[in-house]
Write a protein that holds these residues in place. Structure first.
Motif, mmCIF file in Angstrom:
data_model
loop_
_atom_site.group_PDB
_atom_site.id
_atom_site.type_symbol
_atom_site.label_atom_id
_atom_site.label_comp_id
_atom_site.label_asym_id
_atom_site.label_seq_id
_atom_site.Cartn_x
_atom_site.Cartn_y
_atom_site.Cartn_z
ATOM 1 N N HIS A 1 32.155 -24.720 0.461
ATOM 2 C CA HIS A 1 32.625 -24.063 -0.762
ATOM 3 C C HIS A 1 31.551 -23.912 -1.832
ATOM 4 N N PHE A 2 30.439 -24.584 -1.662
ATOM 5 C CA PHE A 2 29.483 -24.656 -2.766
ATOM 6 C C PHE A 2 28.156 -23.968 -2.453
ATOM 7 N N LEU A 3 27.503 -24.398 -1.380
ATOM 8 C CA LEU A 3 26.178 -23.873 -1.043
ATOM 9 C C LEU A 3 26.233 -22.408 -0.631
ATOM 10 N N ASN A 4 25.228 -21.661 -1.062
ATOM 11 C CA ASN A 4 25.017 -20.264 -0.668
ATOM 12 C C ASN A 4 26.189 -19.338 -1.002
ATOM 13 N N GLN A 5 26.960 -19.703 -1.998
ATOM 14 C CA GLN A 5 28.053 -18.854 -2.476
ATOM 15 C C GLN A 5 27.587 -18.145 -3.750
ATOM 16 N N LYS A 6 28.077 -16.946 -3.971
ATOM 17 C CA LYS A 6 27.734 -16.189 -5.185
ATOM 18 C C LYS A 6 28.762 -16.503 -6.263
ATOM 19 N N TRP A 7 28.358 -17.344 -7.215
ATOM 20 C CA TRP A 7 29.243 -17.778 -8.296
ATOM 21 C C TRP A 7 28.950 -16.966 -9.549
ATOM 22 N N VAL A 8 29.888 -16.116 -9.953
ATOM 23 C CA VAL A 8 29.741 -15.322 -11.174
ATOM 24 C C VAL A 8 30.220 -16.150 -12.359
ATOM 25 N N LEU A 9 29.347 -16.284 -13.352
ATOM 26 C CA LEU A 9 29.686 -17.028 -14.556
ATOM 27 C C LEU A 9 30.677 -16.226 -15.388
ATOM 28 N N VAL A 10 31.837 -16.815 -15.648
ATOM 29 C CA VAL A 10 32.879 -16.148 -16.433
ATOM 30 C C VAL A 10 32.524 -16.176 -17.917
ATOM 31 N N ASN A 11 32.042 -17.309 -18.389
ATOM 32 C CA ASN A 11 31.686 -17.448 -19.806
ATOM 33 C C ASN A 11 30.641 -16.400 -20.183
ATOM 34 N N SER B 1 25.852 -13.069 -15.008
ATOM 35 C CA SER B 1 24.959 -14.017 -14.349
ATOM 36 C C SER B 1 25.616 -14.488 -13.067
ATOM 37 N N VAL B 2 24.849 -14.466 -11.975
ATOM 38 C CA VAL B 2 25.340 -14.940 -10.687
ATOM 39 C C VAL B 2 24.500 -16.140 -10.278
ATOM 40 N N TYR B 3 25.178 -17.260 -10.055
ATOM 41 C CA TYR B 3 24.514 -18.505 -9.683
ATOM 42 C C TYR B 3 24.699 -18.738 -8.183
ATOM 43 N N THR B 4 23.598 -19.035 -7.497
ATOM 44 C CA THR B 4 23.651 -19.367 -6.080
ATOM 45 C C THR B 4 22.936 -20.691 -5.873
ATOM 46 N N PHE B 5 23.713 -21.709 -5.541
ATOM 47 C CA PHE B 5 23.157 -23.034 -5.265
ATOM 48 C C PHE B 5 22.713 -23.045 -3.808
ATOM 49 N N LYS B 6 21.414 -23.191 -3.604
ATOM 50 C CA LYS B 6 20.866 -23.119 -2.255
ATOM 51 C C LYS B 6 20.442 -24.500 -1.777
ATOM 52 N N LEU C 1 18.242 -23.368 -7.252
ATOM 53 C CA LEU C 1 19.303 -22.610 -7.911
ATOM 54 C C LEU C 1 18.746 -21.258 -8.297
ATOM 55 N N GLU C 2 19.365 -20.196 -7.792
ATOM 56 C CA GLU C 2 18.978 -18.836 -8.174
ATOM 57 C C GLU C 2 19.994 -18.303 -9.170
ATOM 58 N N ILE C 3 19.486 -17.819 -10.298
ATOM 59 C CA ILE C 3 20.338 -17.211 -11.306
ATOM 60 C C ILE C 3 19.929 -15.745 -11.411
ATOM 61 N N SER C 4 20.840 -14.860 -11.012
ATOM 62 C CA SER C 4 20.546 -13.419 -11.023
ATOM 63 C C SER C 4 21.181 -12.782 -12.243
ATOM 64 N N ARG C 5 20.351 -12.016 -12.963
ATOM 65 C CA ARG C 5 20.827 -11.246 -14.117
ATOM 66 C C ARG C 5 20.186 -9.868 -14.057
ATOM 67 N N LYS C 6 20.983 -8.856 -13.991
ATOM 68 C CA LYS C 6 20.511 -7.470 -13.888
ATOM 69 C C LYS C 6 19.357 -7.366 -12.898
ATOM 70 N N ASP C 7 18.141 -7.148 -13.405
ATOM 71 C CA ASP C 7 17.003 -6.896 -12.530
ATOM 72 C C ASP C 7 16.114 -8.110 -12.303
ATOM 73 N N ASN C 8 16.482 -9.275 -12.836
ATOM 74 C CA ASN C 8 15.595 -10.420 -12.615
ATOM 75 C C ASN C 8 16.353 -11.598 -12.011
ATOM 76 N N ILE C 9 15.596 -12.385 -11.261
ATOM 77 C CA ILE C 9 16.137 -13.589 -10.637
ATOM 78 C C ILE C 9 15.307 -14.768 -11.122
#
Length: 196
Positions: free
Chosen positions: A24-34, A41-46, A51-59
């Motif tokens: 349920h946790f690793l390698n899932q695309k978690w969209v921050l609601v706040n 922002s999309v958080y991916t715990f690898k 931890l990859e945090i994707s925002r528009k064009d940057n990671i």
């Protein structure tokens, strides 16, 4: 769990490493609601604590660790923070800040086809998710029904629908769940049919 978090979001289940970590946790695309209306922002715990945090064009690549008491340390733009993880269900993650009355809520969009970029998108996501869940529960469940002052069943909703279509019974017959003792909820077959 802090009273603040418990009062804001009831019925949270604490992160359980064996149950949640890999599935349920690793390698899932978690969209921050706040703050989604300002920026997505999309958080991916690898694995390997990346931890990859994707925002528009940057990671942004940063790090996370987990201790024995299921407290996560996450490196953010604001520095190192400690959070405790909870699940509302398998697709809703809450990270509770350990030093403040603040939390971050995330929804898992790994298997969701539509883009989530706004509060309205989140509402559609949740509505679709819970409608599917209700439909699945209702579809598999069994109910008794009353027709002409006599009780019959149990039957699935599909069986009840077939009986209504063949005009064996009325769609307005009252039903009760097999786990209930009476018909006090005033639920009818037609109400079940609408949920499918």
């Amino acid at each position: 769990m802090s009273a603040y978090l418990h009062n804001t979001i009831p019925n949270l289940k604490p992160f359980d490493f064996d149950r949640h970590h890999d599935s349920h946790f690793l390698n899932q695309k978690w969209v921050l609601v706040n703050g989604i209306s300002e920026k997505k922002s999309v958080y991916t715990f690898k694995e390997d604590n990346v931890l990859e945090i994707s925002r528009k064009d940057n990671i942004i690549k940063t790090s996370w660790t987990l201790d024995i008491q299921n407290v996560f340390s996450i490196e953010t733009e604001d520095g190192l923070i400690s959070v405790k993880a909870y699940f509302k269900d398998e697709d809703i993650l809450v990270l509770n800040h350990q030093d403040k009355d603040e939390f971050a809520m995330y929804i898992n969009t790994t298997d969701y086809d539509d883009e989530i970029n706004s509060v309205a998108d989140i509402q559609n996501y949740l509505k679709e998710k819970y409608q599917k869940r209700v439909s699945n529960v209702i579809y598999e469940h069994e109910f008794y029904y009353i027709s002409e002052s006599e009780e019959f069943g149990p039957n699935t909703v599909e069986e009840l629908t077939d009986k209504v279509k063949s005009e064996e019974i009325s769609a307005y017959c009252f039903v009760r769940d097999v786990n209930e003792n009476d018909y006090s909820k005033r639920l009818r077959i037609v109400d079940l049919m609408q949920e499918l």
